[in-house]
Design a protein around this motif. Structure first.
Motif, PDB file in Angstrom:
ATOM      1  N   ALA A 133       0.831  -1.206   0.000  1.00 43.07           N
ATOM      2  CA  ALA A 133       0.000   0.000   0.000  1.00 43.07           C
ATOM      3  C   ALA A 133       0.863   1.254   0.000  1.00 43.07           C
ATOM      4  O   ALA A 133       0.576   2.226  -0.712  1.00 43.07           O
ATOM      5  CB  ALA A 133      -0.938  -0.011   1.205  1.00 43.07           C
ATOM      6  N   GLU A 134       1.938   1.236   0.781  1.00 39.97           N
ATOM      7  CA  GLU A 134       2.850   2.379   0.798  1.00 39.97           C
ATOM      8  C   GLU A 134       3.503   2.570  -0.565  1.00 39.97           C
ATOM      9  O   GLU A 134       3.664   3.704  -1.044  1.00 39.97           O
ATOM     10  CB  GLU A 134       3.912   2.170   1.866  1.00 39.97           C
ATOM     11  N   GLY A 135       3.886   1.472  -1.216  1.00 42.67           N
ATOM     12  CA  GLY A 135       4.493   1.573  -2.533  1.00 42.67           C
ATOM     13  C   GLY A 135       3.533   2.138  -3.555  1.00 42.67           C
ATOM     14  O   GLY A 135       3.931   2.955  -4.414  1.00 42.67           O
ATOM     15  N   CYS A 136       2.266   1.724  -3.484  1.00 44.06           N
ATOM     16  CA  CYS A 136       1.269   2.262  -4.410  1.00 44.06           C
ATOM     17  C   CYS A 136       1.032   3.749  -4.154  1.00 44.06           C
ATOM     18  O   CYS A 136       0.842   4.533  -5.102  1.00 44.06           O
ATOM     19  CB  CYS A 136      -0.035   1.484  -4.267  1.00 44.06           C
ATOM     20  N   MET A 137       1.045   4.149  -2.889  1.00 47.32           N
ATOM     21  CA  MET A 137       0.915   5.569  -2.570  1.00 47.32           C
ATOM     22  C   MET A 137       2.092   6.361  -3.119  1.00 47.32           C
ATOM     23  O   MET A 137       1.926   7.452  -3.667  1.00 47.32           O
ATOM     24  CB  MET A 137       0.835   5.752  -1.046  1.00 47.32           C
ATOM     25  N   ARG A 138       3.270   5.791  -2.987  1.00 47.87           N
ATOM     26  CA  ARG A 138       4.470   6.457  -3.488  1.00 47.87           C
ATOM     27  C   ARG A 138       4.426   6.595  -5.005  1.00 47.87           C
ATOM     28  O   ARG A 138       4.822   7.626  -5.569  1.00 47.87           O
ATOM     29  CB  ARG A 138       5.697   5.679  -3.038  1.00 47.87           C
TER      30      ARG A 138
END
Length: 288
Positions: A260-265
């Protein structure tokens, strides 16, 4: 959790649920079936803990009212386990996806980035907010699963021996842990999938949905395997499978948050722009 993203998301999701008439209507309709199912689940847990022999109760009057009521309650419990699990899972994932897509639809995503919040803060704030908003529904699913586990334990317990409550409590605790972690994984995948619409990478979202389905099926097979190890009289195998499964679940939960953090980034959160705005440089202190 002290986070402005978490606080804002909690207010938004609570308002969405309170103003959603179809959601309120569903609660009243579902309560007609959910209430008896929850009572049945709690009754089975109490009966299993007390060591009540369910076989004797069922065979005492196989054609009587008690037998029919028990069959009806068991059927309702099984049906509500499936229905409530699917509904709560779908609603929680829809809320989690919407928590990100709403930012894009209302054109507030860029404003969120300008606050200087990192990708980690945004992802975790939305994940924990989605998890907490539906906590009551999550616990209803947990109670239903506890009833199913307790009923299976009571019907298969070797009554010639002293009832071993330790094994029962272990299986019930494992059921609670599995249910909550599995739900957390689903929300993490959903938040990541929501961010892919902003990053314009739909394949990432599809991959996260596939991962979610695989995790659910694997979790069911794992719980059946642990229960089967208890049935076969292999406590060492049961403990080993339980520890292995919990380790894998914990790892997948952590990876879902990282995804999820990677997709946000990838959608722009925590990028150079937001970092620059959050820590602006000034040139006014330079001497002429």
């Amino acid at each position: 959790m002290k986070s402005p993203v978490y606080a804002a998301e909690r207010r938004s999701q609570t308002h969405t649920l309170q103003t959603n008439r179809s959601g309120t209507l569903w609660i009243w309709v579902a309560a007609l079936m959910l209430g008896p199912a929850l009572l049945t689940a709690l009754g089975l847990v109490v009966a299993a803990v007390l060591g009540v022999n369910l076989d004797d109760l069922l065979q005492a009057d196989p054609e009587g009212v008690w037998f029919r009521l028990t069959n009806a309650a068991s059927t309702l419990l099984l049906a509500m386990n499936i229905a409530q699990g699917l509904v709560v899972g779908m609603v929680s994932m829809a809320l989690a996806v919407e928590s990100v897509r709403r930012e894009q639809r209302q054109q507030t995503w860029d404003l969120l980035l300008l606050t200087g919040q990192t990708a980690r803060a945004i992802a975790r704030g939305k994940i924990f907010a989605s998890f907490r908003t539906l906590r009551g529904d999550f616990w209803s699913v947990v109670i239903l699963r506890l009833g199913l586990m307790a009923g299976a334990f009571a019907l298969n317990r070797p009554y010639e021996a002293t009832p071993d409550v330790v094994y029962l409590l272990f299986l019930l605790g494992l059921t609670v842990a599995w249910s909550l972690i599995d739900t957390f994984i689903g929300i993490g995948c959903a938040v990541g999938a929501g961010a892919t619409s902003i990053a314009k990478r739909p394949l990432w979202g599809m991959a996260l949905v596939v991962v979610r389905v695989v995790v659910v099926l694997a979790g069911v097979v794992w719980m059946l395997t642990v229960f089967g190890a208890w049935l076969s009289g292999s406590p060492a195998l049961m403990l080993g499978m339980a520890a292995l499964g919990m380790g894998v679940l914990g790892l997948v939960a952590y990876l879902s948050v990282l995804a999820a953090e990677g997709c946000m980034r990838a959608a722009g959160a925590g990028g150079r722009l937001s970092q620059t705005i959050s820590q602006p440089r000034t040139i006014f202190s330079r001497k002429p």
